[in-house]
Design a protein around this motif. Structure first.
Motif, PDB file in Angstrom:
ATOM      1  N   ARG A 178       0.836  -1.199   0.000  1.00 42.51           N
ATOM      2  CA  ARG A 178       0.000   0.000   0.000  1.00 42.51           C
ATOM      3  C   ARG A 178       0.874   1.252   0.000  1.00 42.51           C
ATOM      4  NH1 ARG A 178      -2.990  -0.106   5.157  1.00 42.51           N
ATOM      5  NH2 ARG A 178      -1.064  -1.118   5.854  1.00 42.51           N
ATOM      6  N   TYR A 179       0.574   2.148  -0.938  1.00 38.12           N
ATOM      7  CA  TYR A 179       1.275   3.417  -1.060  1.00 38.12           C
ATOM      8  C   TYR A 179       0.279   4.559  -0.880  1.00 38.12           C
ATOM      9  CZ  TYR A 179       5.428   1.300  -3.356  1.00 38.12           C
ATOM     10  OH  TYR A 179       6.557   0.583  -3.655  1.00 38.12           O
ATOM     11  N   SER A 180       0.783   5.674  -0.365  1.00 36.43           N
ATOM     12  CA  SER A 180      -0.002   6.907  -0.322  1.00 36.43           C
ATOM     13  C   SER A 180       0.935   8.075  -0.615  1.00 36.43           C
ATOM     14  CB  SER A 180      -0.661   7.099   1.047  1.00 36.43           C
ATOM     15  OG  SER A 180      -1.456   8.281   1.046  1.00 36.43           O
ATOM     16  N   SER A 181       0.588   8.878  -1.618  1.00 36.28           N
ATOM     17  CA  SER A 181       1.413  10.022  -2.010  1.00 36.28           C
ATOM     18  C   SER A 181       0.637  11.309  -1.817  1.00 36.28           C
ATOM     19  CB  SER A 181       1.852   9.902  -3.475  1.00 36.28           C
ATOM     20  OG  SER A 181       2.674   8.777  -3.676  1.00 36.28           O
ATOM     21  N   ALA A 182       1.249  12.270  -1.144  1.00 30.82           N
ATOM     22  CA  ALA A 182       0.679  13.609  -0.971  1.00 30.82           C
ATOM     23  C   ALA A 182       1.492  14.570  -1.830  1.00 30.82           C
ATOM     24  CB  ALA A 182       0.707  14.019   0.497  1.00 30.82           C
ATOM     25  N   TYR A 183       0.867  15.151  -2.844  1.00 30.46           N
ATOM     26  CA  TYR A 183       1.560  16.034  -3.781  1.00 30.46           C
ATOM     27  C   TYR A 183       1.501  17.477  -3.281  1.00 30.46           C
ATOM     28  CZ  TYR A 183       1.801  12.151  -7.022  1.00 30.46           C
ATOM     29  OH  TYR A 183       2.077  10.945  -7.599  1.00 30.46           O
ATOM     30  N   LEU A 184       2.643  18.126  -3.321  1.00 31.82           N
ATOM     31  CA  LEU A 184       2.760  19.513  -2.873  1.00 31.82           C
ATOM     32  C   LEU A 184       2.804  20.432  -4.081  1.00 31.82           C
ATOM     33  CD1 LEU A 184       5.471  19.017  -0.090  1.00 31.82           C
ATOM     34  CD2 LEU A 184       3.002  19.101   0.183  1.00 31.82           C
ATOM     35  N   ASP A 185       2.018  21.494  -4.034  1.00 33.73           N
ATOM     36  CA  ASP A 185       1.969  22.449  -5.137  1.00 33.73           C
ATOM     37  C   ASP A 185       1.587  23.807  -4.564  1.00 33.73           C
ATOM     38  OD1 ASP A 185       2.043  23.475  -7.712  1.00 33.73           O
ATOM     39  OD2 ASP A 185       0.817  21.871  -8.562  1.00 33.73           O
ATOM     40  N   THR A 186       1.680  24.825  -5.396  1.00 37.88           N
ATOM     41  CA  THR A 186       1.284  26.164  -4.990  1.00 37.88           C
ATOM     42  C   THR A 186      -0.242  26.278  -5.037  1.00 37.88           C
ATOM     43  OG1 THR A 186       1.449  26.950  -7.267  1.00 37.88           O
ATOM     44  CG2 THR A 186       3.426  27.140  -5.890  1.00 37.88           C
ATOM     45  N   PRO A 187      -0.827  27.310  -4.420  1.00 38.24           N
ATOM     46  CA  PRO A 187      -2.288  27.465  -4.471  1.00 38.24           C
ATOM     47  C   PRO A 187      -2.849  27.549  -5.890  1.00 38.24           C
ATOM     48  CG  PRO A 187      -1.379  28.806  -2.724  1.00 38.24           C
ATOM     49  CD  PRO A 187      -0.201  28.267  -3.487  1.00 38.24           C
ATOM     50  N   ASP A 188      -2.055  28.061  -6.843  1.00 36.54           N
ATOM     51  CA  ASP A 188      -2.527  28.128  -8.236  1.00 36.54           C
ATOM     52  C   ASP A 188      -2.020  26.955  -9.068  1.00 36.54           C
ATOM     53  OD1 ASP A 188       0.133  28.852  -8.323  1.00 36.54           O
ATOM     54  OD2 ASP A 188      -0.161  30.550  -9.692  1.00 36.54           O
ATOM     55  N   LEU A 189      -1.521  25.901  -8.406  1.00 32.43           N
ATOM     56  CA  LEU A 189      -1.144  24.640  -9.047  1.00 32.43           C
ATOM     57  C   LEU A 189      -0.090  24.822 -10.136  1.00 32.43           C
ATOM     58  CD1 LEU A 189      -4.664  22.927  -9.307  1.00 32.43           C
ATOM     59  CD2 LEU A 189      -2.975  22.749  -7.473  1.00 32.43           C
ATOM     60  N   LEU A 190       1.016  25.465  -9.768  1.00 33.03           N
ATOM     61  CA  LEU A 190       2.084  25.747 -10.724  1.00 33.03           C
ATOM     62  C   LEU A 190       2.628  24.472 -11.351  1.00 33.03           C
ATOM     63  CD1 LEU A 190       4.221  27.601 -12.038  1.00 33.03           C
ATOM     64  CD2 LEU A 190       5.625  27.247  -9.992  1.00 33.03           C
ATOM     65  N   THR A 191       2.977  23.461 -10.540  1.00 29.41           N
ATOM     66  CA  THR A 191       3.604  22.274 -11.124  1.00 29.41           C
ATOM     67  C   THR A 191       2.603  21.467 -11.946  1.00 29.41           C
ATOM     68  OG1 THR A 191       3.268  20.812  -9.202  1.00 29.41           O
ATOM     69  CG2 THR A 191       5.242  22.191  -9.208  1.00 29.41           C
ATOM     70  N   PHE A 192       1.331  21.473 -11.555  1.00 30.67           N
ATOM     71  CA  PHE A 192       0.312  20.828 -12.383  1.00 30.67           C
ATOM     72  C   PHE A 192       0.238  21.498 -13.745  1.00 30.67           C
ATOM     73  CE2 PHE A 192      -3.999  21.068 -14.087  1.00 30.67           C
ATOM     74  CZ  PHE A 192      -4.298  19.731 -14.279  1.00 30.67           C
TER      75      PHE A 192
END
Length: 250
Positions: free
Chosen positions: A62-76
């Protein structure tokens, strides 16, 4: 999933053996959405030349990933726009071993992925001072500034089985039960599909040629992008729309 349970018939490998054979932190990655019914064919192909990660008698973890990004989702947005130089930041928790790592995945020349990671000393998704220093050093070397502020933008949970060619040239991850969470919304991947990723430093592998013979072609798929886009069509995810409809059709 019965077909993945059959992977236990492969030679069992410890995590240390897997990493010694094929850590492949610098690699090319190609992803495939595979019907679960095709897995026995793949496993038969792998029977002599592959092993499976096995710890405590388990081959699925079992894996769980929490993705970190800016409020305006820069990396997305950088990923959606297919920027030549882009990166993703996440904490990844290995739930069966009570371990969490902080990771930065950097896109390099010719689409090669360079994954940097360090043990995480905080809660999943929390950026500690040590973690911030790690990201600053990694991104400075990459020629990018750490985006600010960072917060948890999405979470993905799934089960993973890892298959490794004993020559060390190919590592395959098979993910099932994918659940994506973003902005209070939840989407679950179809149970009759497996997200398979081939990681190698070389060109087309024998496994991929077999997939092609069965009509399965590589797809553009990111768990983070899926977590954001599948529950929020307004994010402009047209380039992923076909594969997302297939994977998350209810």
């Amino acid at each position: 999933m019965t077909a993945l349970a059959e992977a236990a018939a492969l030679r069992p490998l410890s995590l240390a053996e897997v990493n010694a054979l094929a850590s492949l932190t610098l690699r090319s990655c190609r992803k495939y959405v595979v019907p679960a019914g095709l897995l026995p064919v793949l496993l038969e192909h792998m029977e002599r030349d592959f092993g499976v990660l096995c710890e405590g008698g388990r081959t699925a973890f079992r894996y769980s990933s929490a993705y970190l990004d800016t409020p305006d989702l820069l990396t997305f947005r950088q990923h959606r726009q297919q920027r030549r130089r882009r990166f993703k930041i996440r904490t990844r928790s290995y739930l069966d071993s009570d371990l969490t790592m902080l990771e930065a995945k950097l896109k390099g020349a010719r689409g090669v992925t360079d994954k940097r990671r360090t043990p995480h000393d905080g809660r999943p998704g929390e950026l500690t001072p040590a973690g911030a220093a790690f990201l600053r050093d990694v991104l400075d070397e990459y020629g990018a500034a750490p985006p600010r502020p960072l917060r948890v933008a999405a979470v993905t949970d799934y089960r993973r089985t890892t298959l490794v060619e004993l020559s060390g040239t190919e590592r395959i991850t098979c993910d099932t039960g994918l659940v994506c969470r973003h902005a209070g919304q939840v989407a679950t991947m179809r149970e009759d599909l497996v997200l398979l990723e081939v990681k190698t430093r070389h060109g087309m592998t024998g496994t991929e040629r077999l997939l092609h013979r069965h009509g399965v072609r590589p797809v553009g798929f990111s768990k983070y992008a899926a977590a954001v886009a599948v529950v929020n069509p307004g994010m402009g995810a047209n380039r992923w729309s076909r594969v997302l409809r297939r994977c998350f059709d209810g």
